[in-house]
Structures are given as structure tokens and as C-alpha cells.
Design a protein around this motif. Structure first.
Motif, PDB file in Angstrom:
ATOM      1  N   GLU A 104       0.826  -1.206   0.000  1.00 14.33           N
ATOM      2  CA  GLU A 104       0.000   0.000   0.000  1.00 14.33           C
ATOM      3  C   GLU A 104       0.866   1.265   0.000  1.00 14.33           C
ATOM      4  OE1 GLU A 104      -4.022   1.181   2.230  1.00 14.33           O
ATOM      5  OE2 GLU A 104      -2.315   1.004   3.597  1.00 14.33           O
ATOM      6  N   ILE A 105       1.950   1.240   0.756  1.00 17.45           N
ATOM      7  CA  ILE A 105       2.853   2.390   0.797  1.00 17.45           C
ATOM      8  C   ILE A 105       3.480   2.613  -0.576  1.00 17.45           C
ATOM      9  CG2 ILE A 105       5.040   3.249   1.760  1.00 17.45           C
ATOM     10  CD1 ILE A 105       4.191   1.842   4.408  1.00 17.45           C
ATOM     11  N   ASN A 106       3.973   1.546  -1.185  1.00 14.35           N
ATOM     12  CA  ASN A 106       4.611   1.675  -2.494  1.00 14.35           C
ATOM     13  C   ASN A 106       3.610   2.133  -3.551  1.00 14.35           C
ATOM     14  OD1 ASN A 106       6.977   1.703  -3.926  1.00 14.35           O
ATOM     15  ND2 ASN A 106       6.968  -0.475  -4.375  1.00 14.35           N
ATOM     16  N   LYS A 107       2.404   1.621  -3.488  1.00 19.24           N
ATOM     17  CA  LYS A 107       1.350   2.034  -4.426  1.00 19.24           C
ATOM     18  C   LYS A 107       1.035   3.521  -4.253  1.00 19.24           C
ATOM     19  CE  LYS A 107      -3.366   0.995  -5.795  1.00 19.24           C
ATOM     20  NZ  LYS A 107      -4.613   0.296  -5.428  1.00 19.24           N
ATOM     21  N   SER A 108       0.961   3.972  -3.017  1.00 17.77           N
ATOM     22  CA  SER A 108       0.689   5.380  -2.734  1.00 17.77           C
ATOM     23  C   SER A 108       1.801   6.283  -3.277  1.00 17.77           C
ATOM     24  CB  SER A 108       0.537   5.588  -1.230  1.00 17.77           C
ATOM     25  OG  SER A 108       0.429   6.943  -0.911  1.00 17.77           O
ATOM     26  N   ILE A 109       3.046   5.851  -3.082  1.00 20.60           N
ATOM     27  CA  ILE A 109       4.184   6.618  -3.601  1.00 20.60           C
ATOM     28  C   ILE A 109       4.083   6.735  -5.115  1.00 20.60           C
ATOM     29  CG2 ILE A 109       6.693   6.584  -3.941  1.00 20.60           C
ATOM     30  CD1 ILE A 109       6.843   5.250  -1.103  1.00 20.60           C
ATOM     31  N   SER A 110       3.816   5.629  -5.775  1.00 14.32           N
ATOM     32  CA  SER A 110       3.697   5.622  -7.237  1.00 14.32           C
ATOM     33  C   SER A 110       2.564   6.524  -7.712  1.00 14.32           C
ATOM     34  CB  SER A 110       3.467   4.197  -7.752  1.00 14.32           C
ATOM     35  OG  SER A 110       4.576   3.395  -7.489  1.00 14.32           O
ATOM     36  N   GLU A 111       1.401   6.380  -7.093  1.00 17.51           N
ATOM     37  CA  GLU A 111       0.245   7.177  -7.507  1.00 17.51           C
ATOM     38  C   GLU A 111       0.453   8.663  -7.255  1.00 17.51           C
ATOM     39  OE1 GLU A 111      -3.025   5.329  -5.462  1.00 17.51           O
ATOM     40  OE2 GLU A 111      -3.177   3.720  -6.961  1.00 17.51           O
ATOM     41  N   ASN A 112       1.046   8.995  -6.107  1.00 15.53           N
ATOM     42  CA  ASN A 112       1.255  10.413  -5.778  1.00 15.53           C
ATOM     43  C   ASN A 112       2.328  11.080  -6.623  1.00 15.53           C
ATOM     44  OD1 ASN A 112      -0.704  10.918  -3.744  1.00 15.53           O
ATOM     45  ND2 ASN A 112       0.497   9.699  -2.329  1.00 15.53           N
TER      46      ASN A 112
END
Length: 107
Positions: free
Chosen positions: A29-37
Motif C-alpha cells: 500500500e505504501i509503495n502504491k501510494s508513492i507511485s500514484e502520488n
């Protein structure tokens, strides 16, 4: 345009902590958030992410716990500690100061 990996490497902890300041979370979830942001311009490699978790946990900046597995796979969640919040705030202040200094040269 690719961002220099050295620039990111020195700020990986701050990037992860910025997510955990908002809420507890797990690695994917953290990595996905970084990518999306970052509009998918920044995606941490799994090895980078999990070595940062180990480093931050060993330093007392985060702790981890196992989540409830009733919603699927059992996930390891990370939470920021008071020491981690202090480190995050210090890192943000240092980043802002460094940005101000560098901006003097690149404007």
C-alpha cells in the motif's frame, strides 16, 4: 524524465514516514501510494522498501504488527513512533532548507 536515484535514495526514509504520519500501512500500500502520488515517476524497488522498513524499525522510528487476516492475506503493518515523527519533522525541515539553497543555483 528520470529522477536521479541518488537524490531519491537519500530521502527514502522521509518518503516512507510521510505516508505513515497519516496512517498505519503495509508495504504494498505504501509503495502504491508513492507511485500514484508521483504519477508513477517514482516506484521504490521491493528490496529498497523492505530494507528501509528494517532500518527504520531497528532505529526505533517505526514498529510493525500483523494485521487481521479475515480480509485476505495476513499483512505486516507499520506504524510511526514518536521518535519517527520527530525524525520526519527534522528531515522535512532539512529538505526545505536544502531546497532553498539549491534553488539559488538553479533559478
Amino acid at each position: 524524465m528520470s529522477i536521479a536515484s541518488d537524490l531519491i535514495r537519500g530521502n527514502t526514509d522521509m518518503i516512507i514516514l510521510s505516508h505513515l504520519v497519516k496512517r498505519d500501512s503495509y508495504g504494498y500500500e505504501i509503495n502504491k501510494s508513492i507511485s500514484e502520488n508521483t504519477n508513477y515517476e517514482l516506484e521504490l524497488k521491493e528490496a529498497t522498501l523492505y530494507s528501509a522498513f528494517r532500518r527504520l524499525e531497528a532505529a526505533g522510528m517505526i514498529t510493525s504488527y500483523w494485521g487481521d487476516q479475515t480480509t485476505g492475506a495476513r499483512r505486516r503493518y507499520y506504524t510511526i513512533t514518536p521518535a519517527g515523527r520527530g525524525y520526519y519533522e527534522q528531515s522535512v525541515n532539512e529538505w526545505r532548507k536544502a531546497k532553498q539553497l539549491i534553488d539559488r543555483f538553479v533559478q
